[in-house]
Design a protein around this motif. Structure first.
Motif, PDB file in Angstrom:
ATOM      1  N   UNK A  88      32.380  61.802  22.126  1.00  0.00           N
ATOM      2  CA  UNK A  88      32.258  62.506  20.843  1.00  0.00           C
ATOM      3  C   UNK A  88      30.881  62.240  20.229  1.00  0.00           C
ATOM      4  N   UNK A  89      30.454  60.987  20.292  1.00  0.00           N
ATOM      5  CA  UNK A  89      29.138  60.631  19.753  1.00  0.00           C
ATOM      6  C   UNK A  89      28.021  61.371  20.487  1.00  0.00           C
ATOM      7  N   UNK A 115      23.873  67.703  18.991  1.00  0.00           N
ATOM      8  CA  UNK A 115      23.755  68.699  17.915  1.00  0.00           C
ATOM      9  C   UNK A 115      22.928  68.188  16.734  1.00  0.00           C
ATOM     10  N   UNK A 116      22.197  67.090  16.955  1.00  0.00           N
ATOM     11  CA  UNK A 116      21.296  66.518  15.941  1.00  0.00           C
ATOM     12  C   UNK A 116      21.994  66.183  14.624  1.00  0.00           C
ATOM     13  N   UNK A 151      17.911  60.445   4.038  1.00  0.00           N
ATOM     14  CA  UNK A 151      17.527  61.595   3.207  1.00  0.00           C
ATOM     15  C   UNK A 151      18.177  62.898   3.673  1.00  0.00           C
ATOM     16  N   UNK A 152      18.774  62.899   4.874  1.00  0.00           N
ATOM     17  CA  UNK A 152      19.420  64.108   5.393  1.00  0.00           C
ATOM     18  C   UNK A 152      20.942  64.106   5.272  1.00  0.00           C
ATOM     19  N   UNK A 153      21.528  62.987   4.893  1.00  0.00           N
ATOM     20  CA  UNK A 153      22.986  62.891   4.857  1.00  0.00           C
ATOM     21  C   UNK A 153      23.582  63.933   3.910  1.00  0.00           C
ATOM     22  N   UNK A 193      31.821  72.472  14.137  1.00  0.00           N
ATOM     23  CA  UNK A 193      31.250  73.405  15.111  1.00  0.00           C
ATOM     24  C   UNK A 193      30.736  72.678  16.348  1.00  0.00           C
ATOM     25  N   UNK A 194      30.140  71.497  16.155  1.00  0.00           N
ATOM     26  CA  UNK A 194      29.607  70.729  17.281  1.00  0.00           C
ATOM     27  C   UNK A 194      30.712  70.302  18.242  1.00  0.00           C
TER      28      UNK A 194
END
Length: 144
Positions: free
Chosen positions: A45-46, A52-53, A70-72, A82-83
């Motif tokens: 899963x990881x 999928x970045x 900063x992206x969380x 979706x990933x």
């Protein structure tokens, strides 16, 4: 509604986000233990989340999984779904029929379409940061 892999993926991403807020990387073993998932299944899963970045994998002695703080807030739960599961949750039949659409609806088609649309809206408008902060504050929980 979600596959088991997707449930674990969402939980893993939340756990990684919580640790990333504290500048900590987490091992696959720690993630599997926290989300109560088999280690090999968690690793698979990881890999999907990395591919999928959504999360980042750092190799080495001080490696593990992390997120850019900063992206969380910009990562939506729909990206995780979706990933791992693709988009079938948004267009699949509520009864699992192969053919179910406006022209050939199943008995729950119209009602399920409303639920599906609401679910899609919720997933696209809920950030990983929101869920992680709810756990950090104690207002929600990942495990009992």
């Amino acid at each position: 509604m979600f596959s088991k892999a997707c449930e674990y993926g969402i939980k893993a991403a939340i756990f990684i986000a919580i640790n990333s807020f504290e500048n900590k990387r987490v091992s696959p073993k720690a993630i599997a233990k926290e989300i109560n998932s088999p280690e090999a299944f968690t690793a698979k899963i990881l890999q999907d989340l990395v591919r999928h970045n959504i999360v980042y994998s750092i190799k080495g002695a001080y490696g593990g999984f992390e997120l850019d703080k900063k992206n969380i807030g910009s990562i939506k739960i729909s990206q995780i779904v979706k990933a791992i599961d693709g988009d079938k949750i948004y267009n699949g039949c509520g009864l699992g029929l192969e053919i179910c659409d406006e022209n050939h609806p199943c008995p729950v088609h119209d009602k399920f379409k409303i639920v599906r649309d609401q679910l899609k809206h919720m997933l696209e408008n809920t950030s990983l940061e929101e869920l992680a902060l709810n756990i950090k504050s104690g207002s929600s929980f990942l495990k009992v």
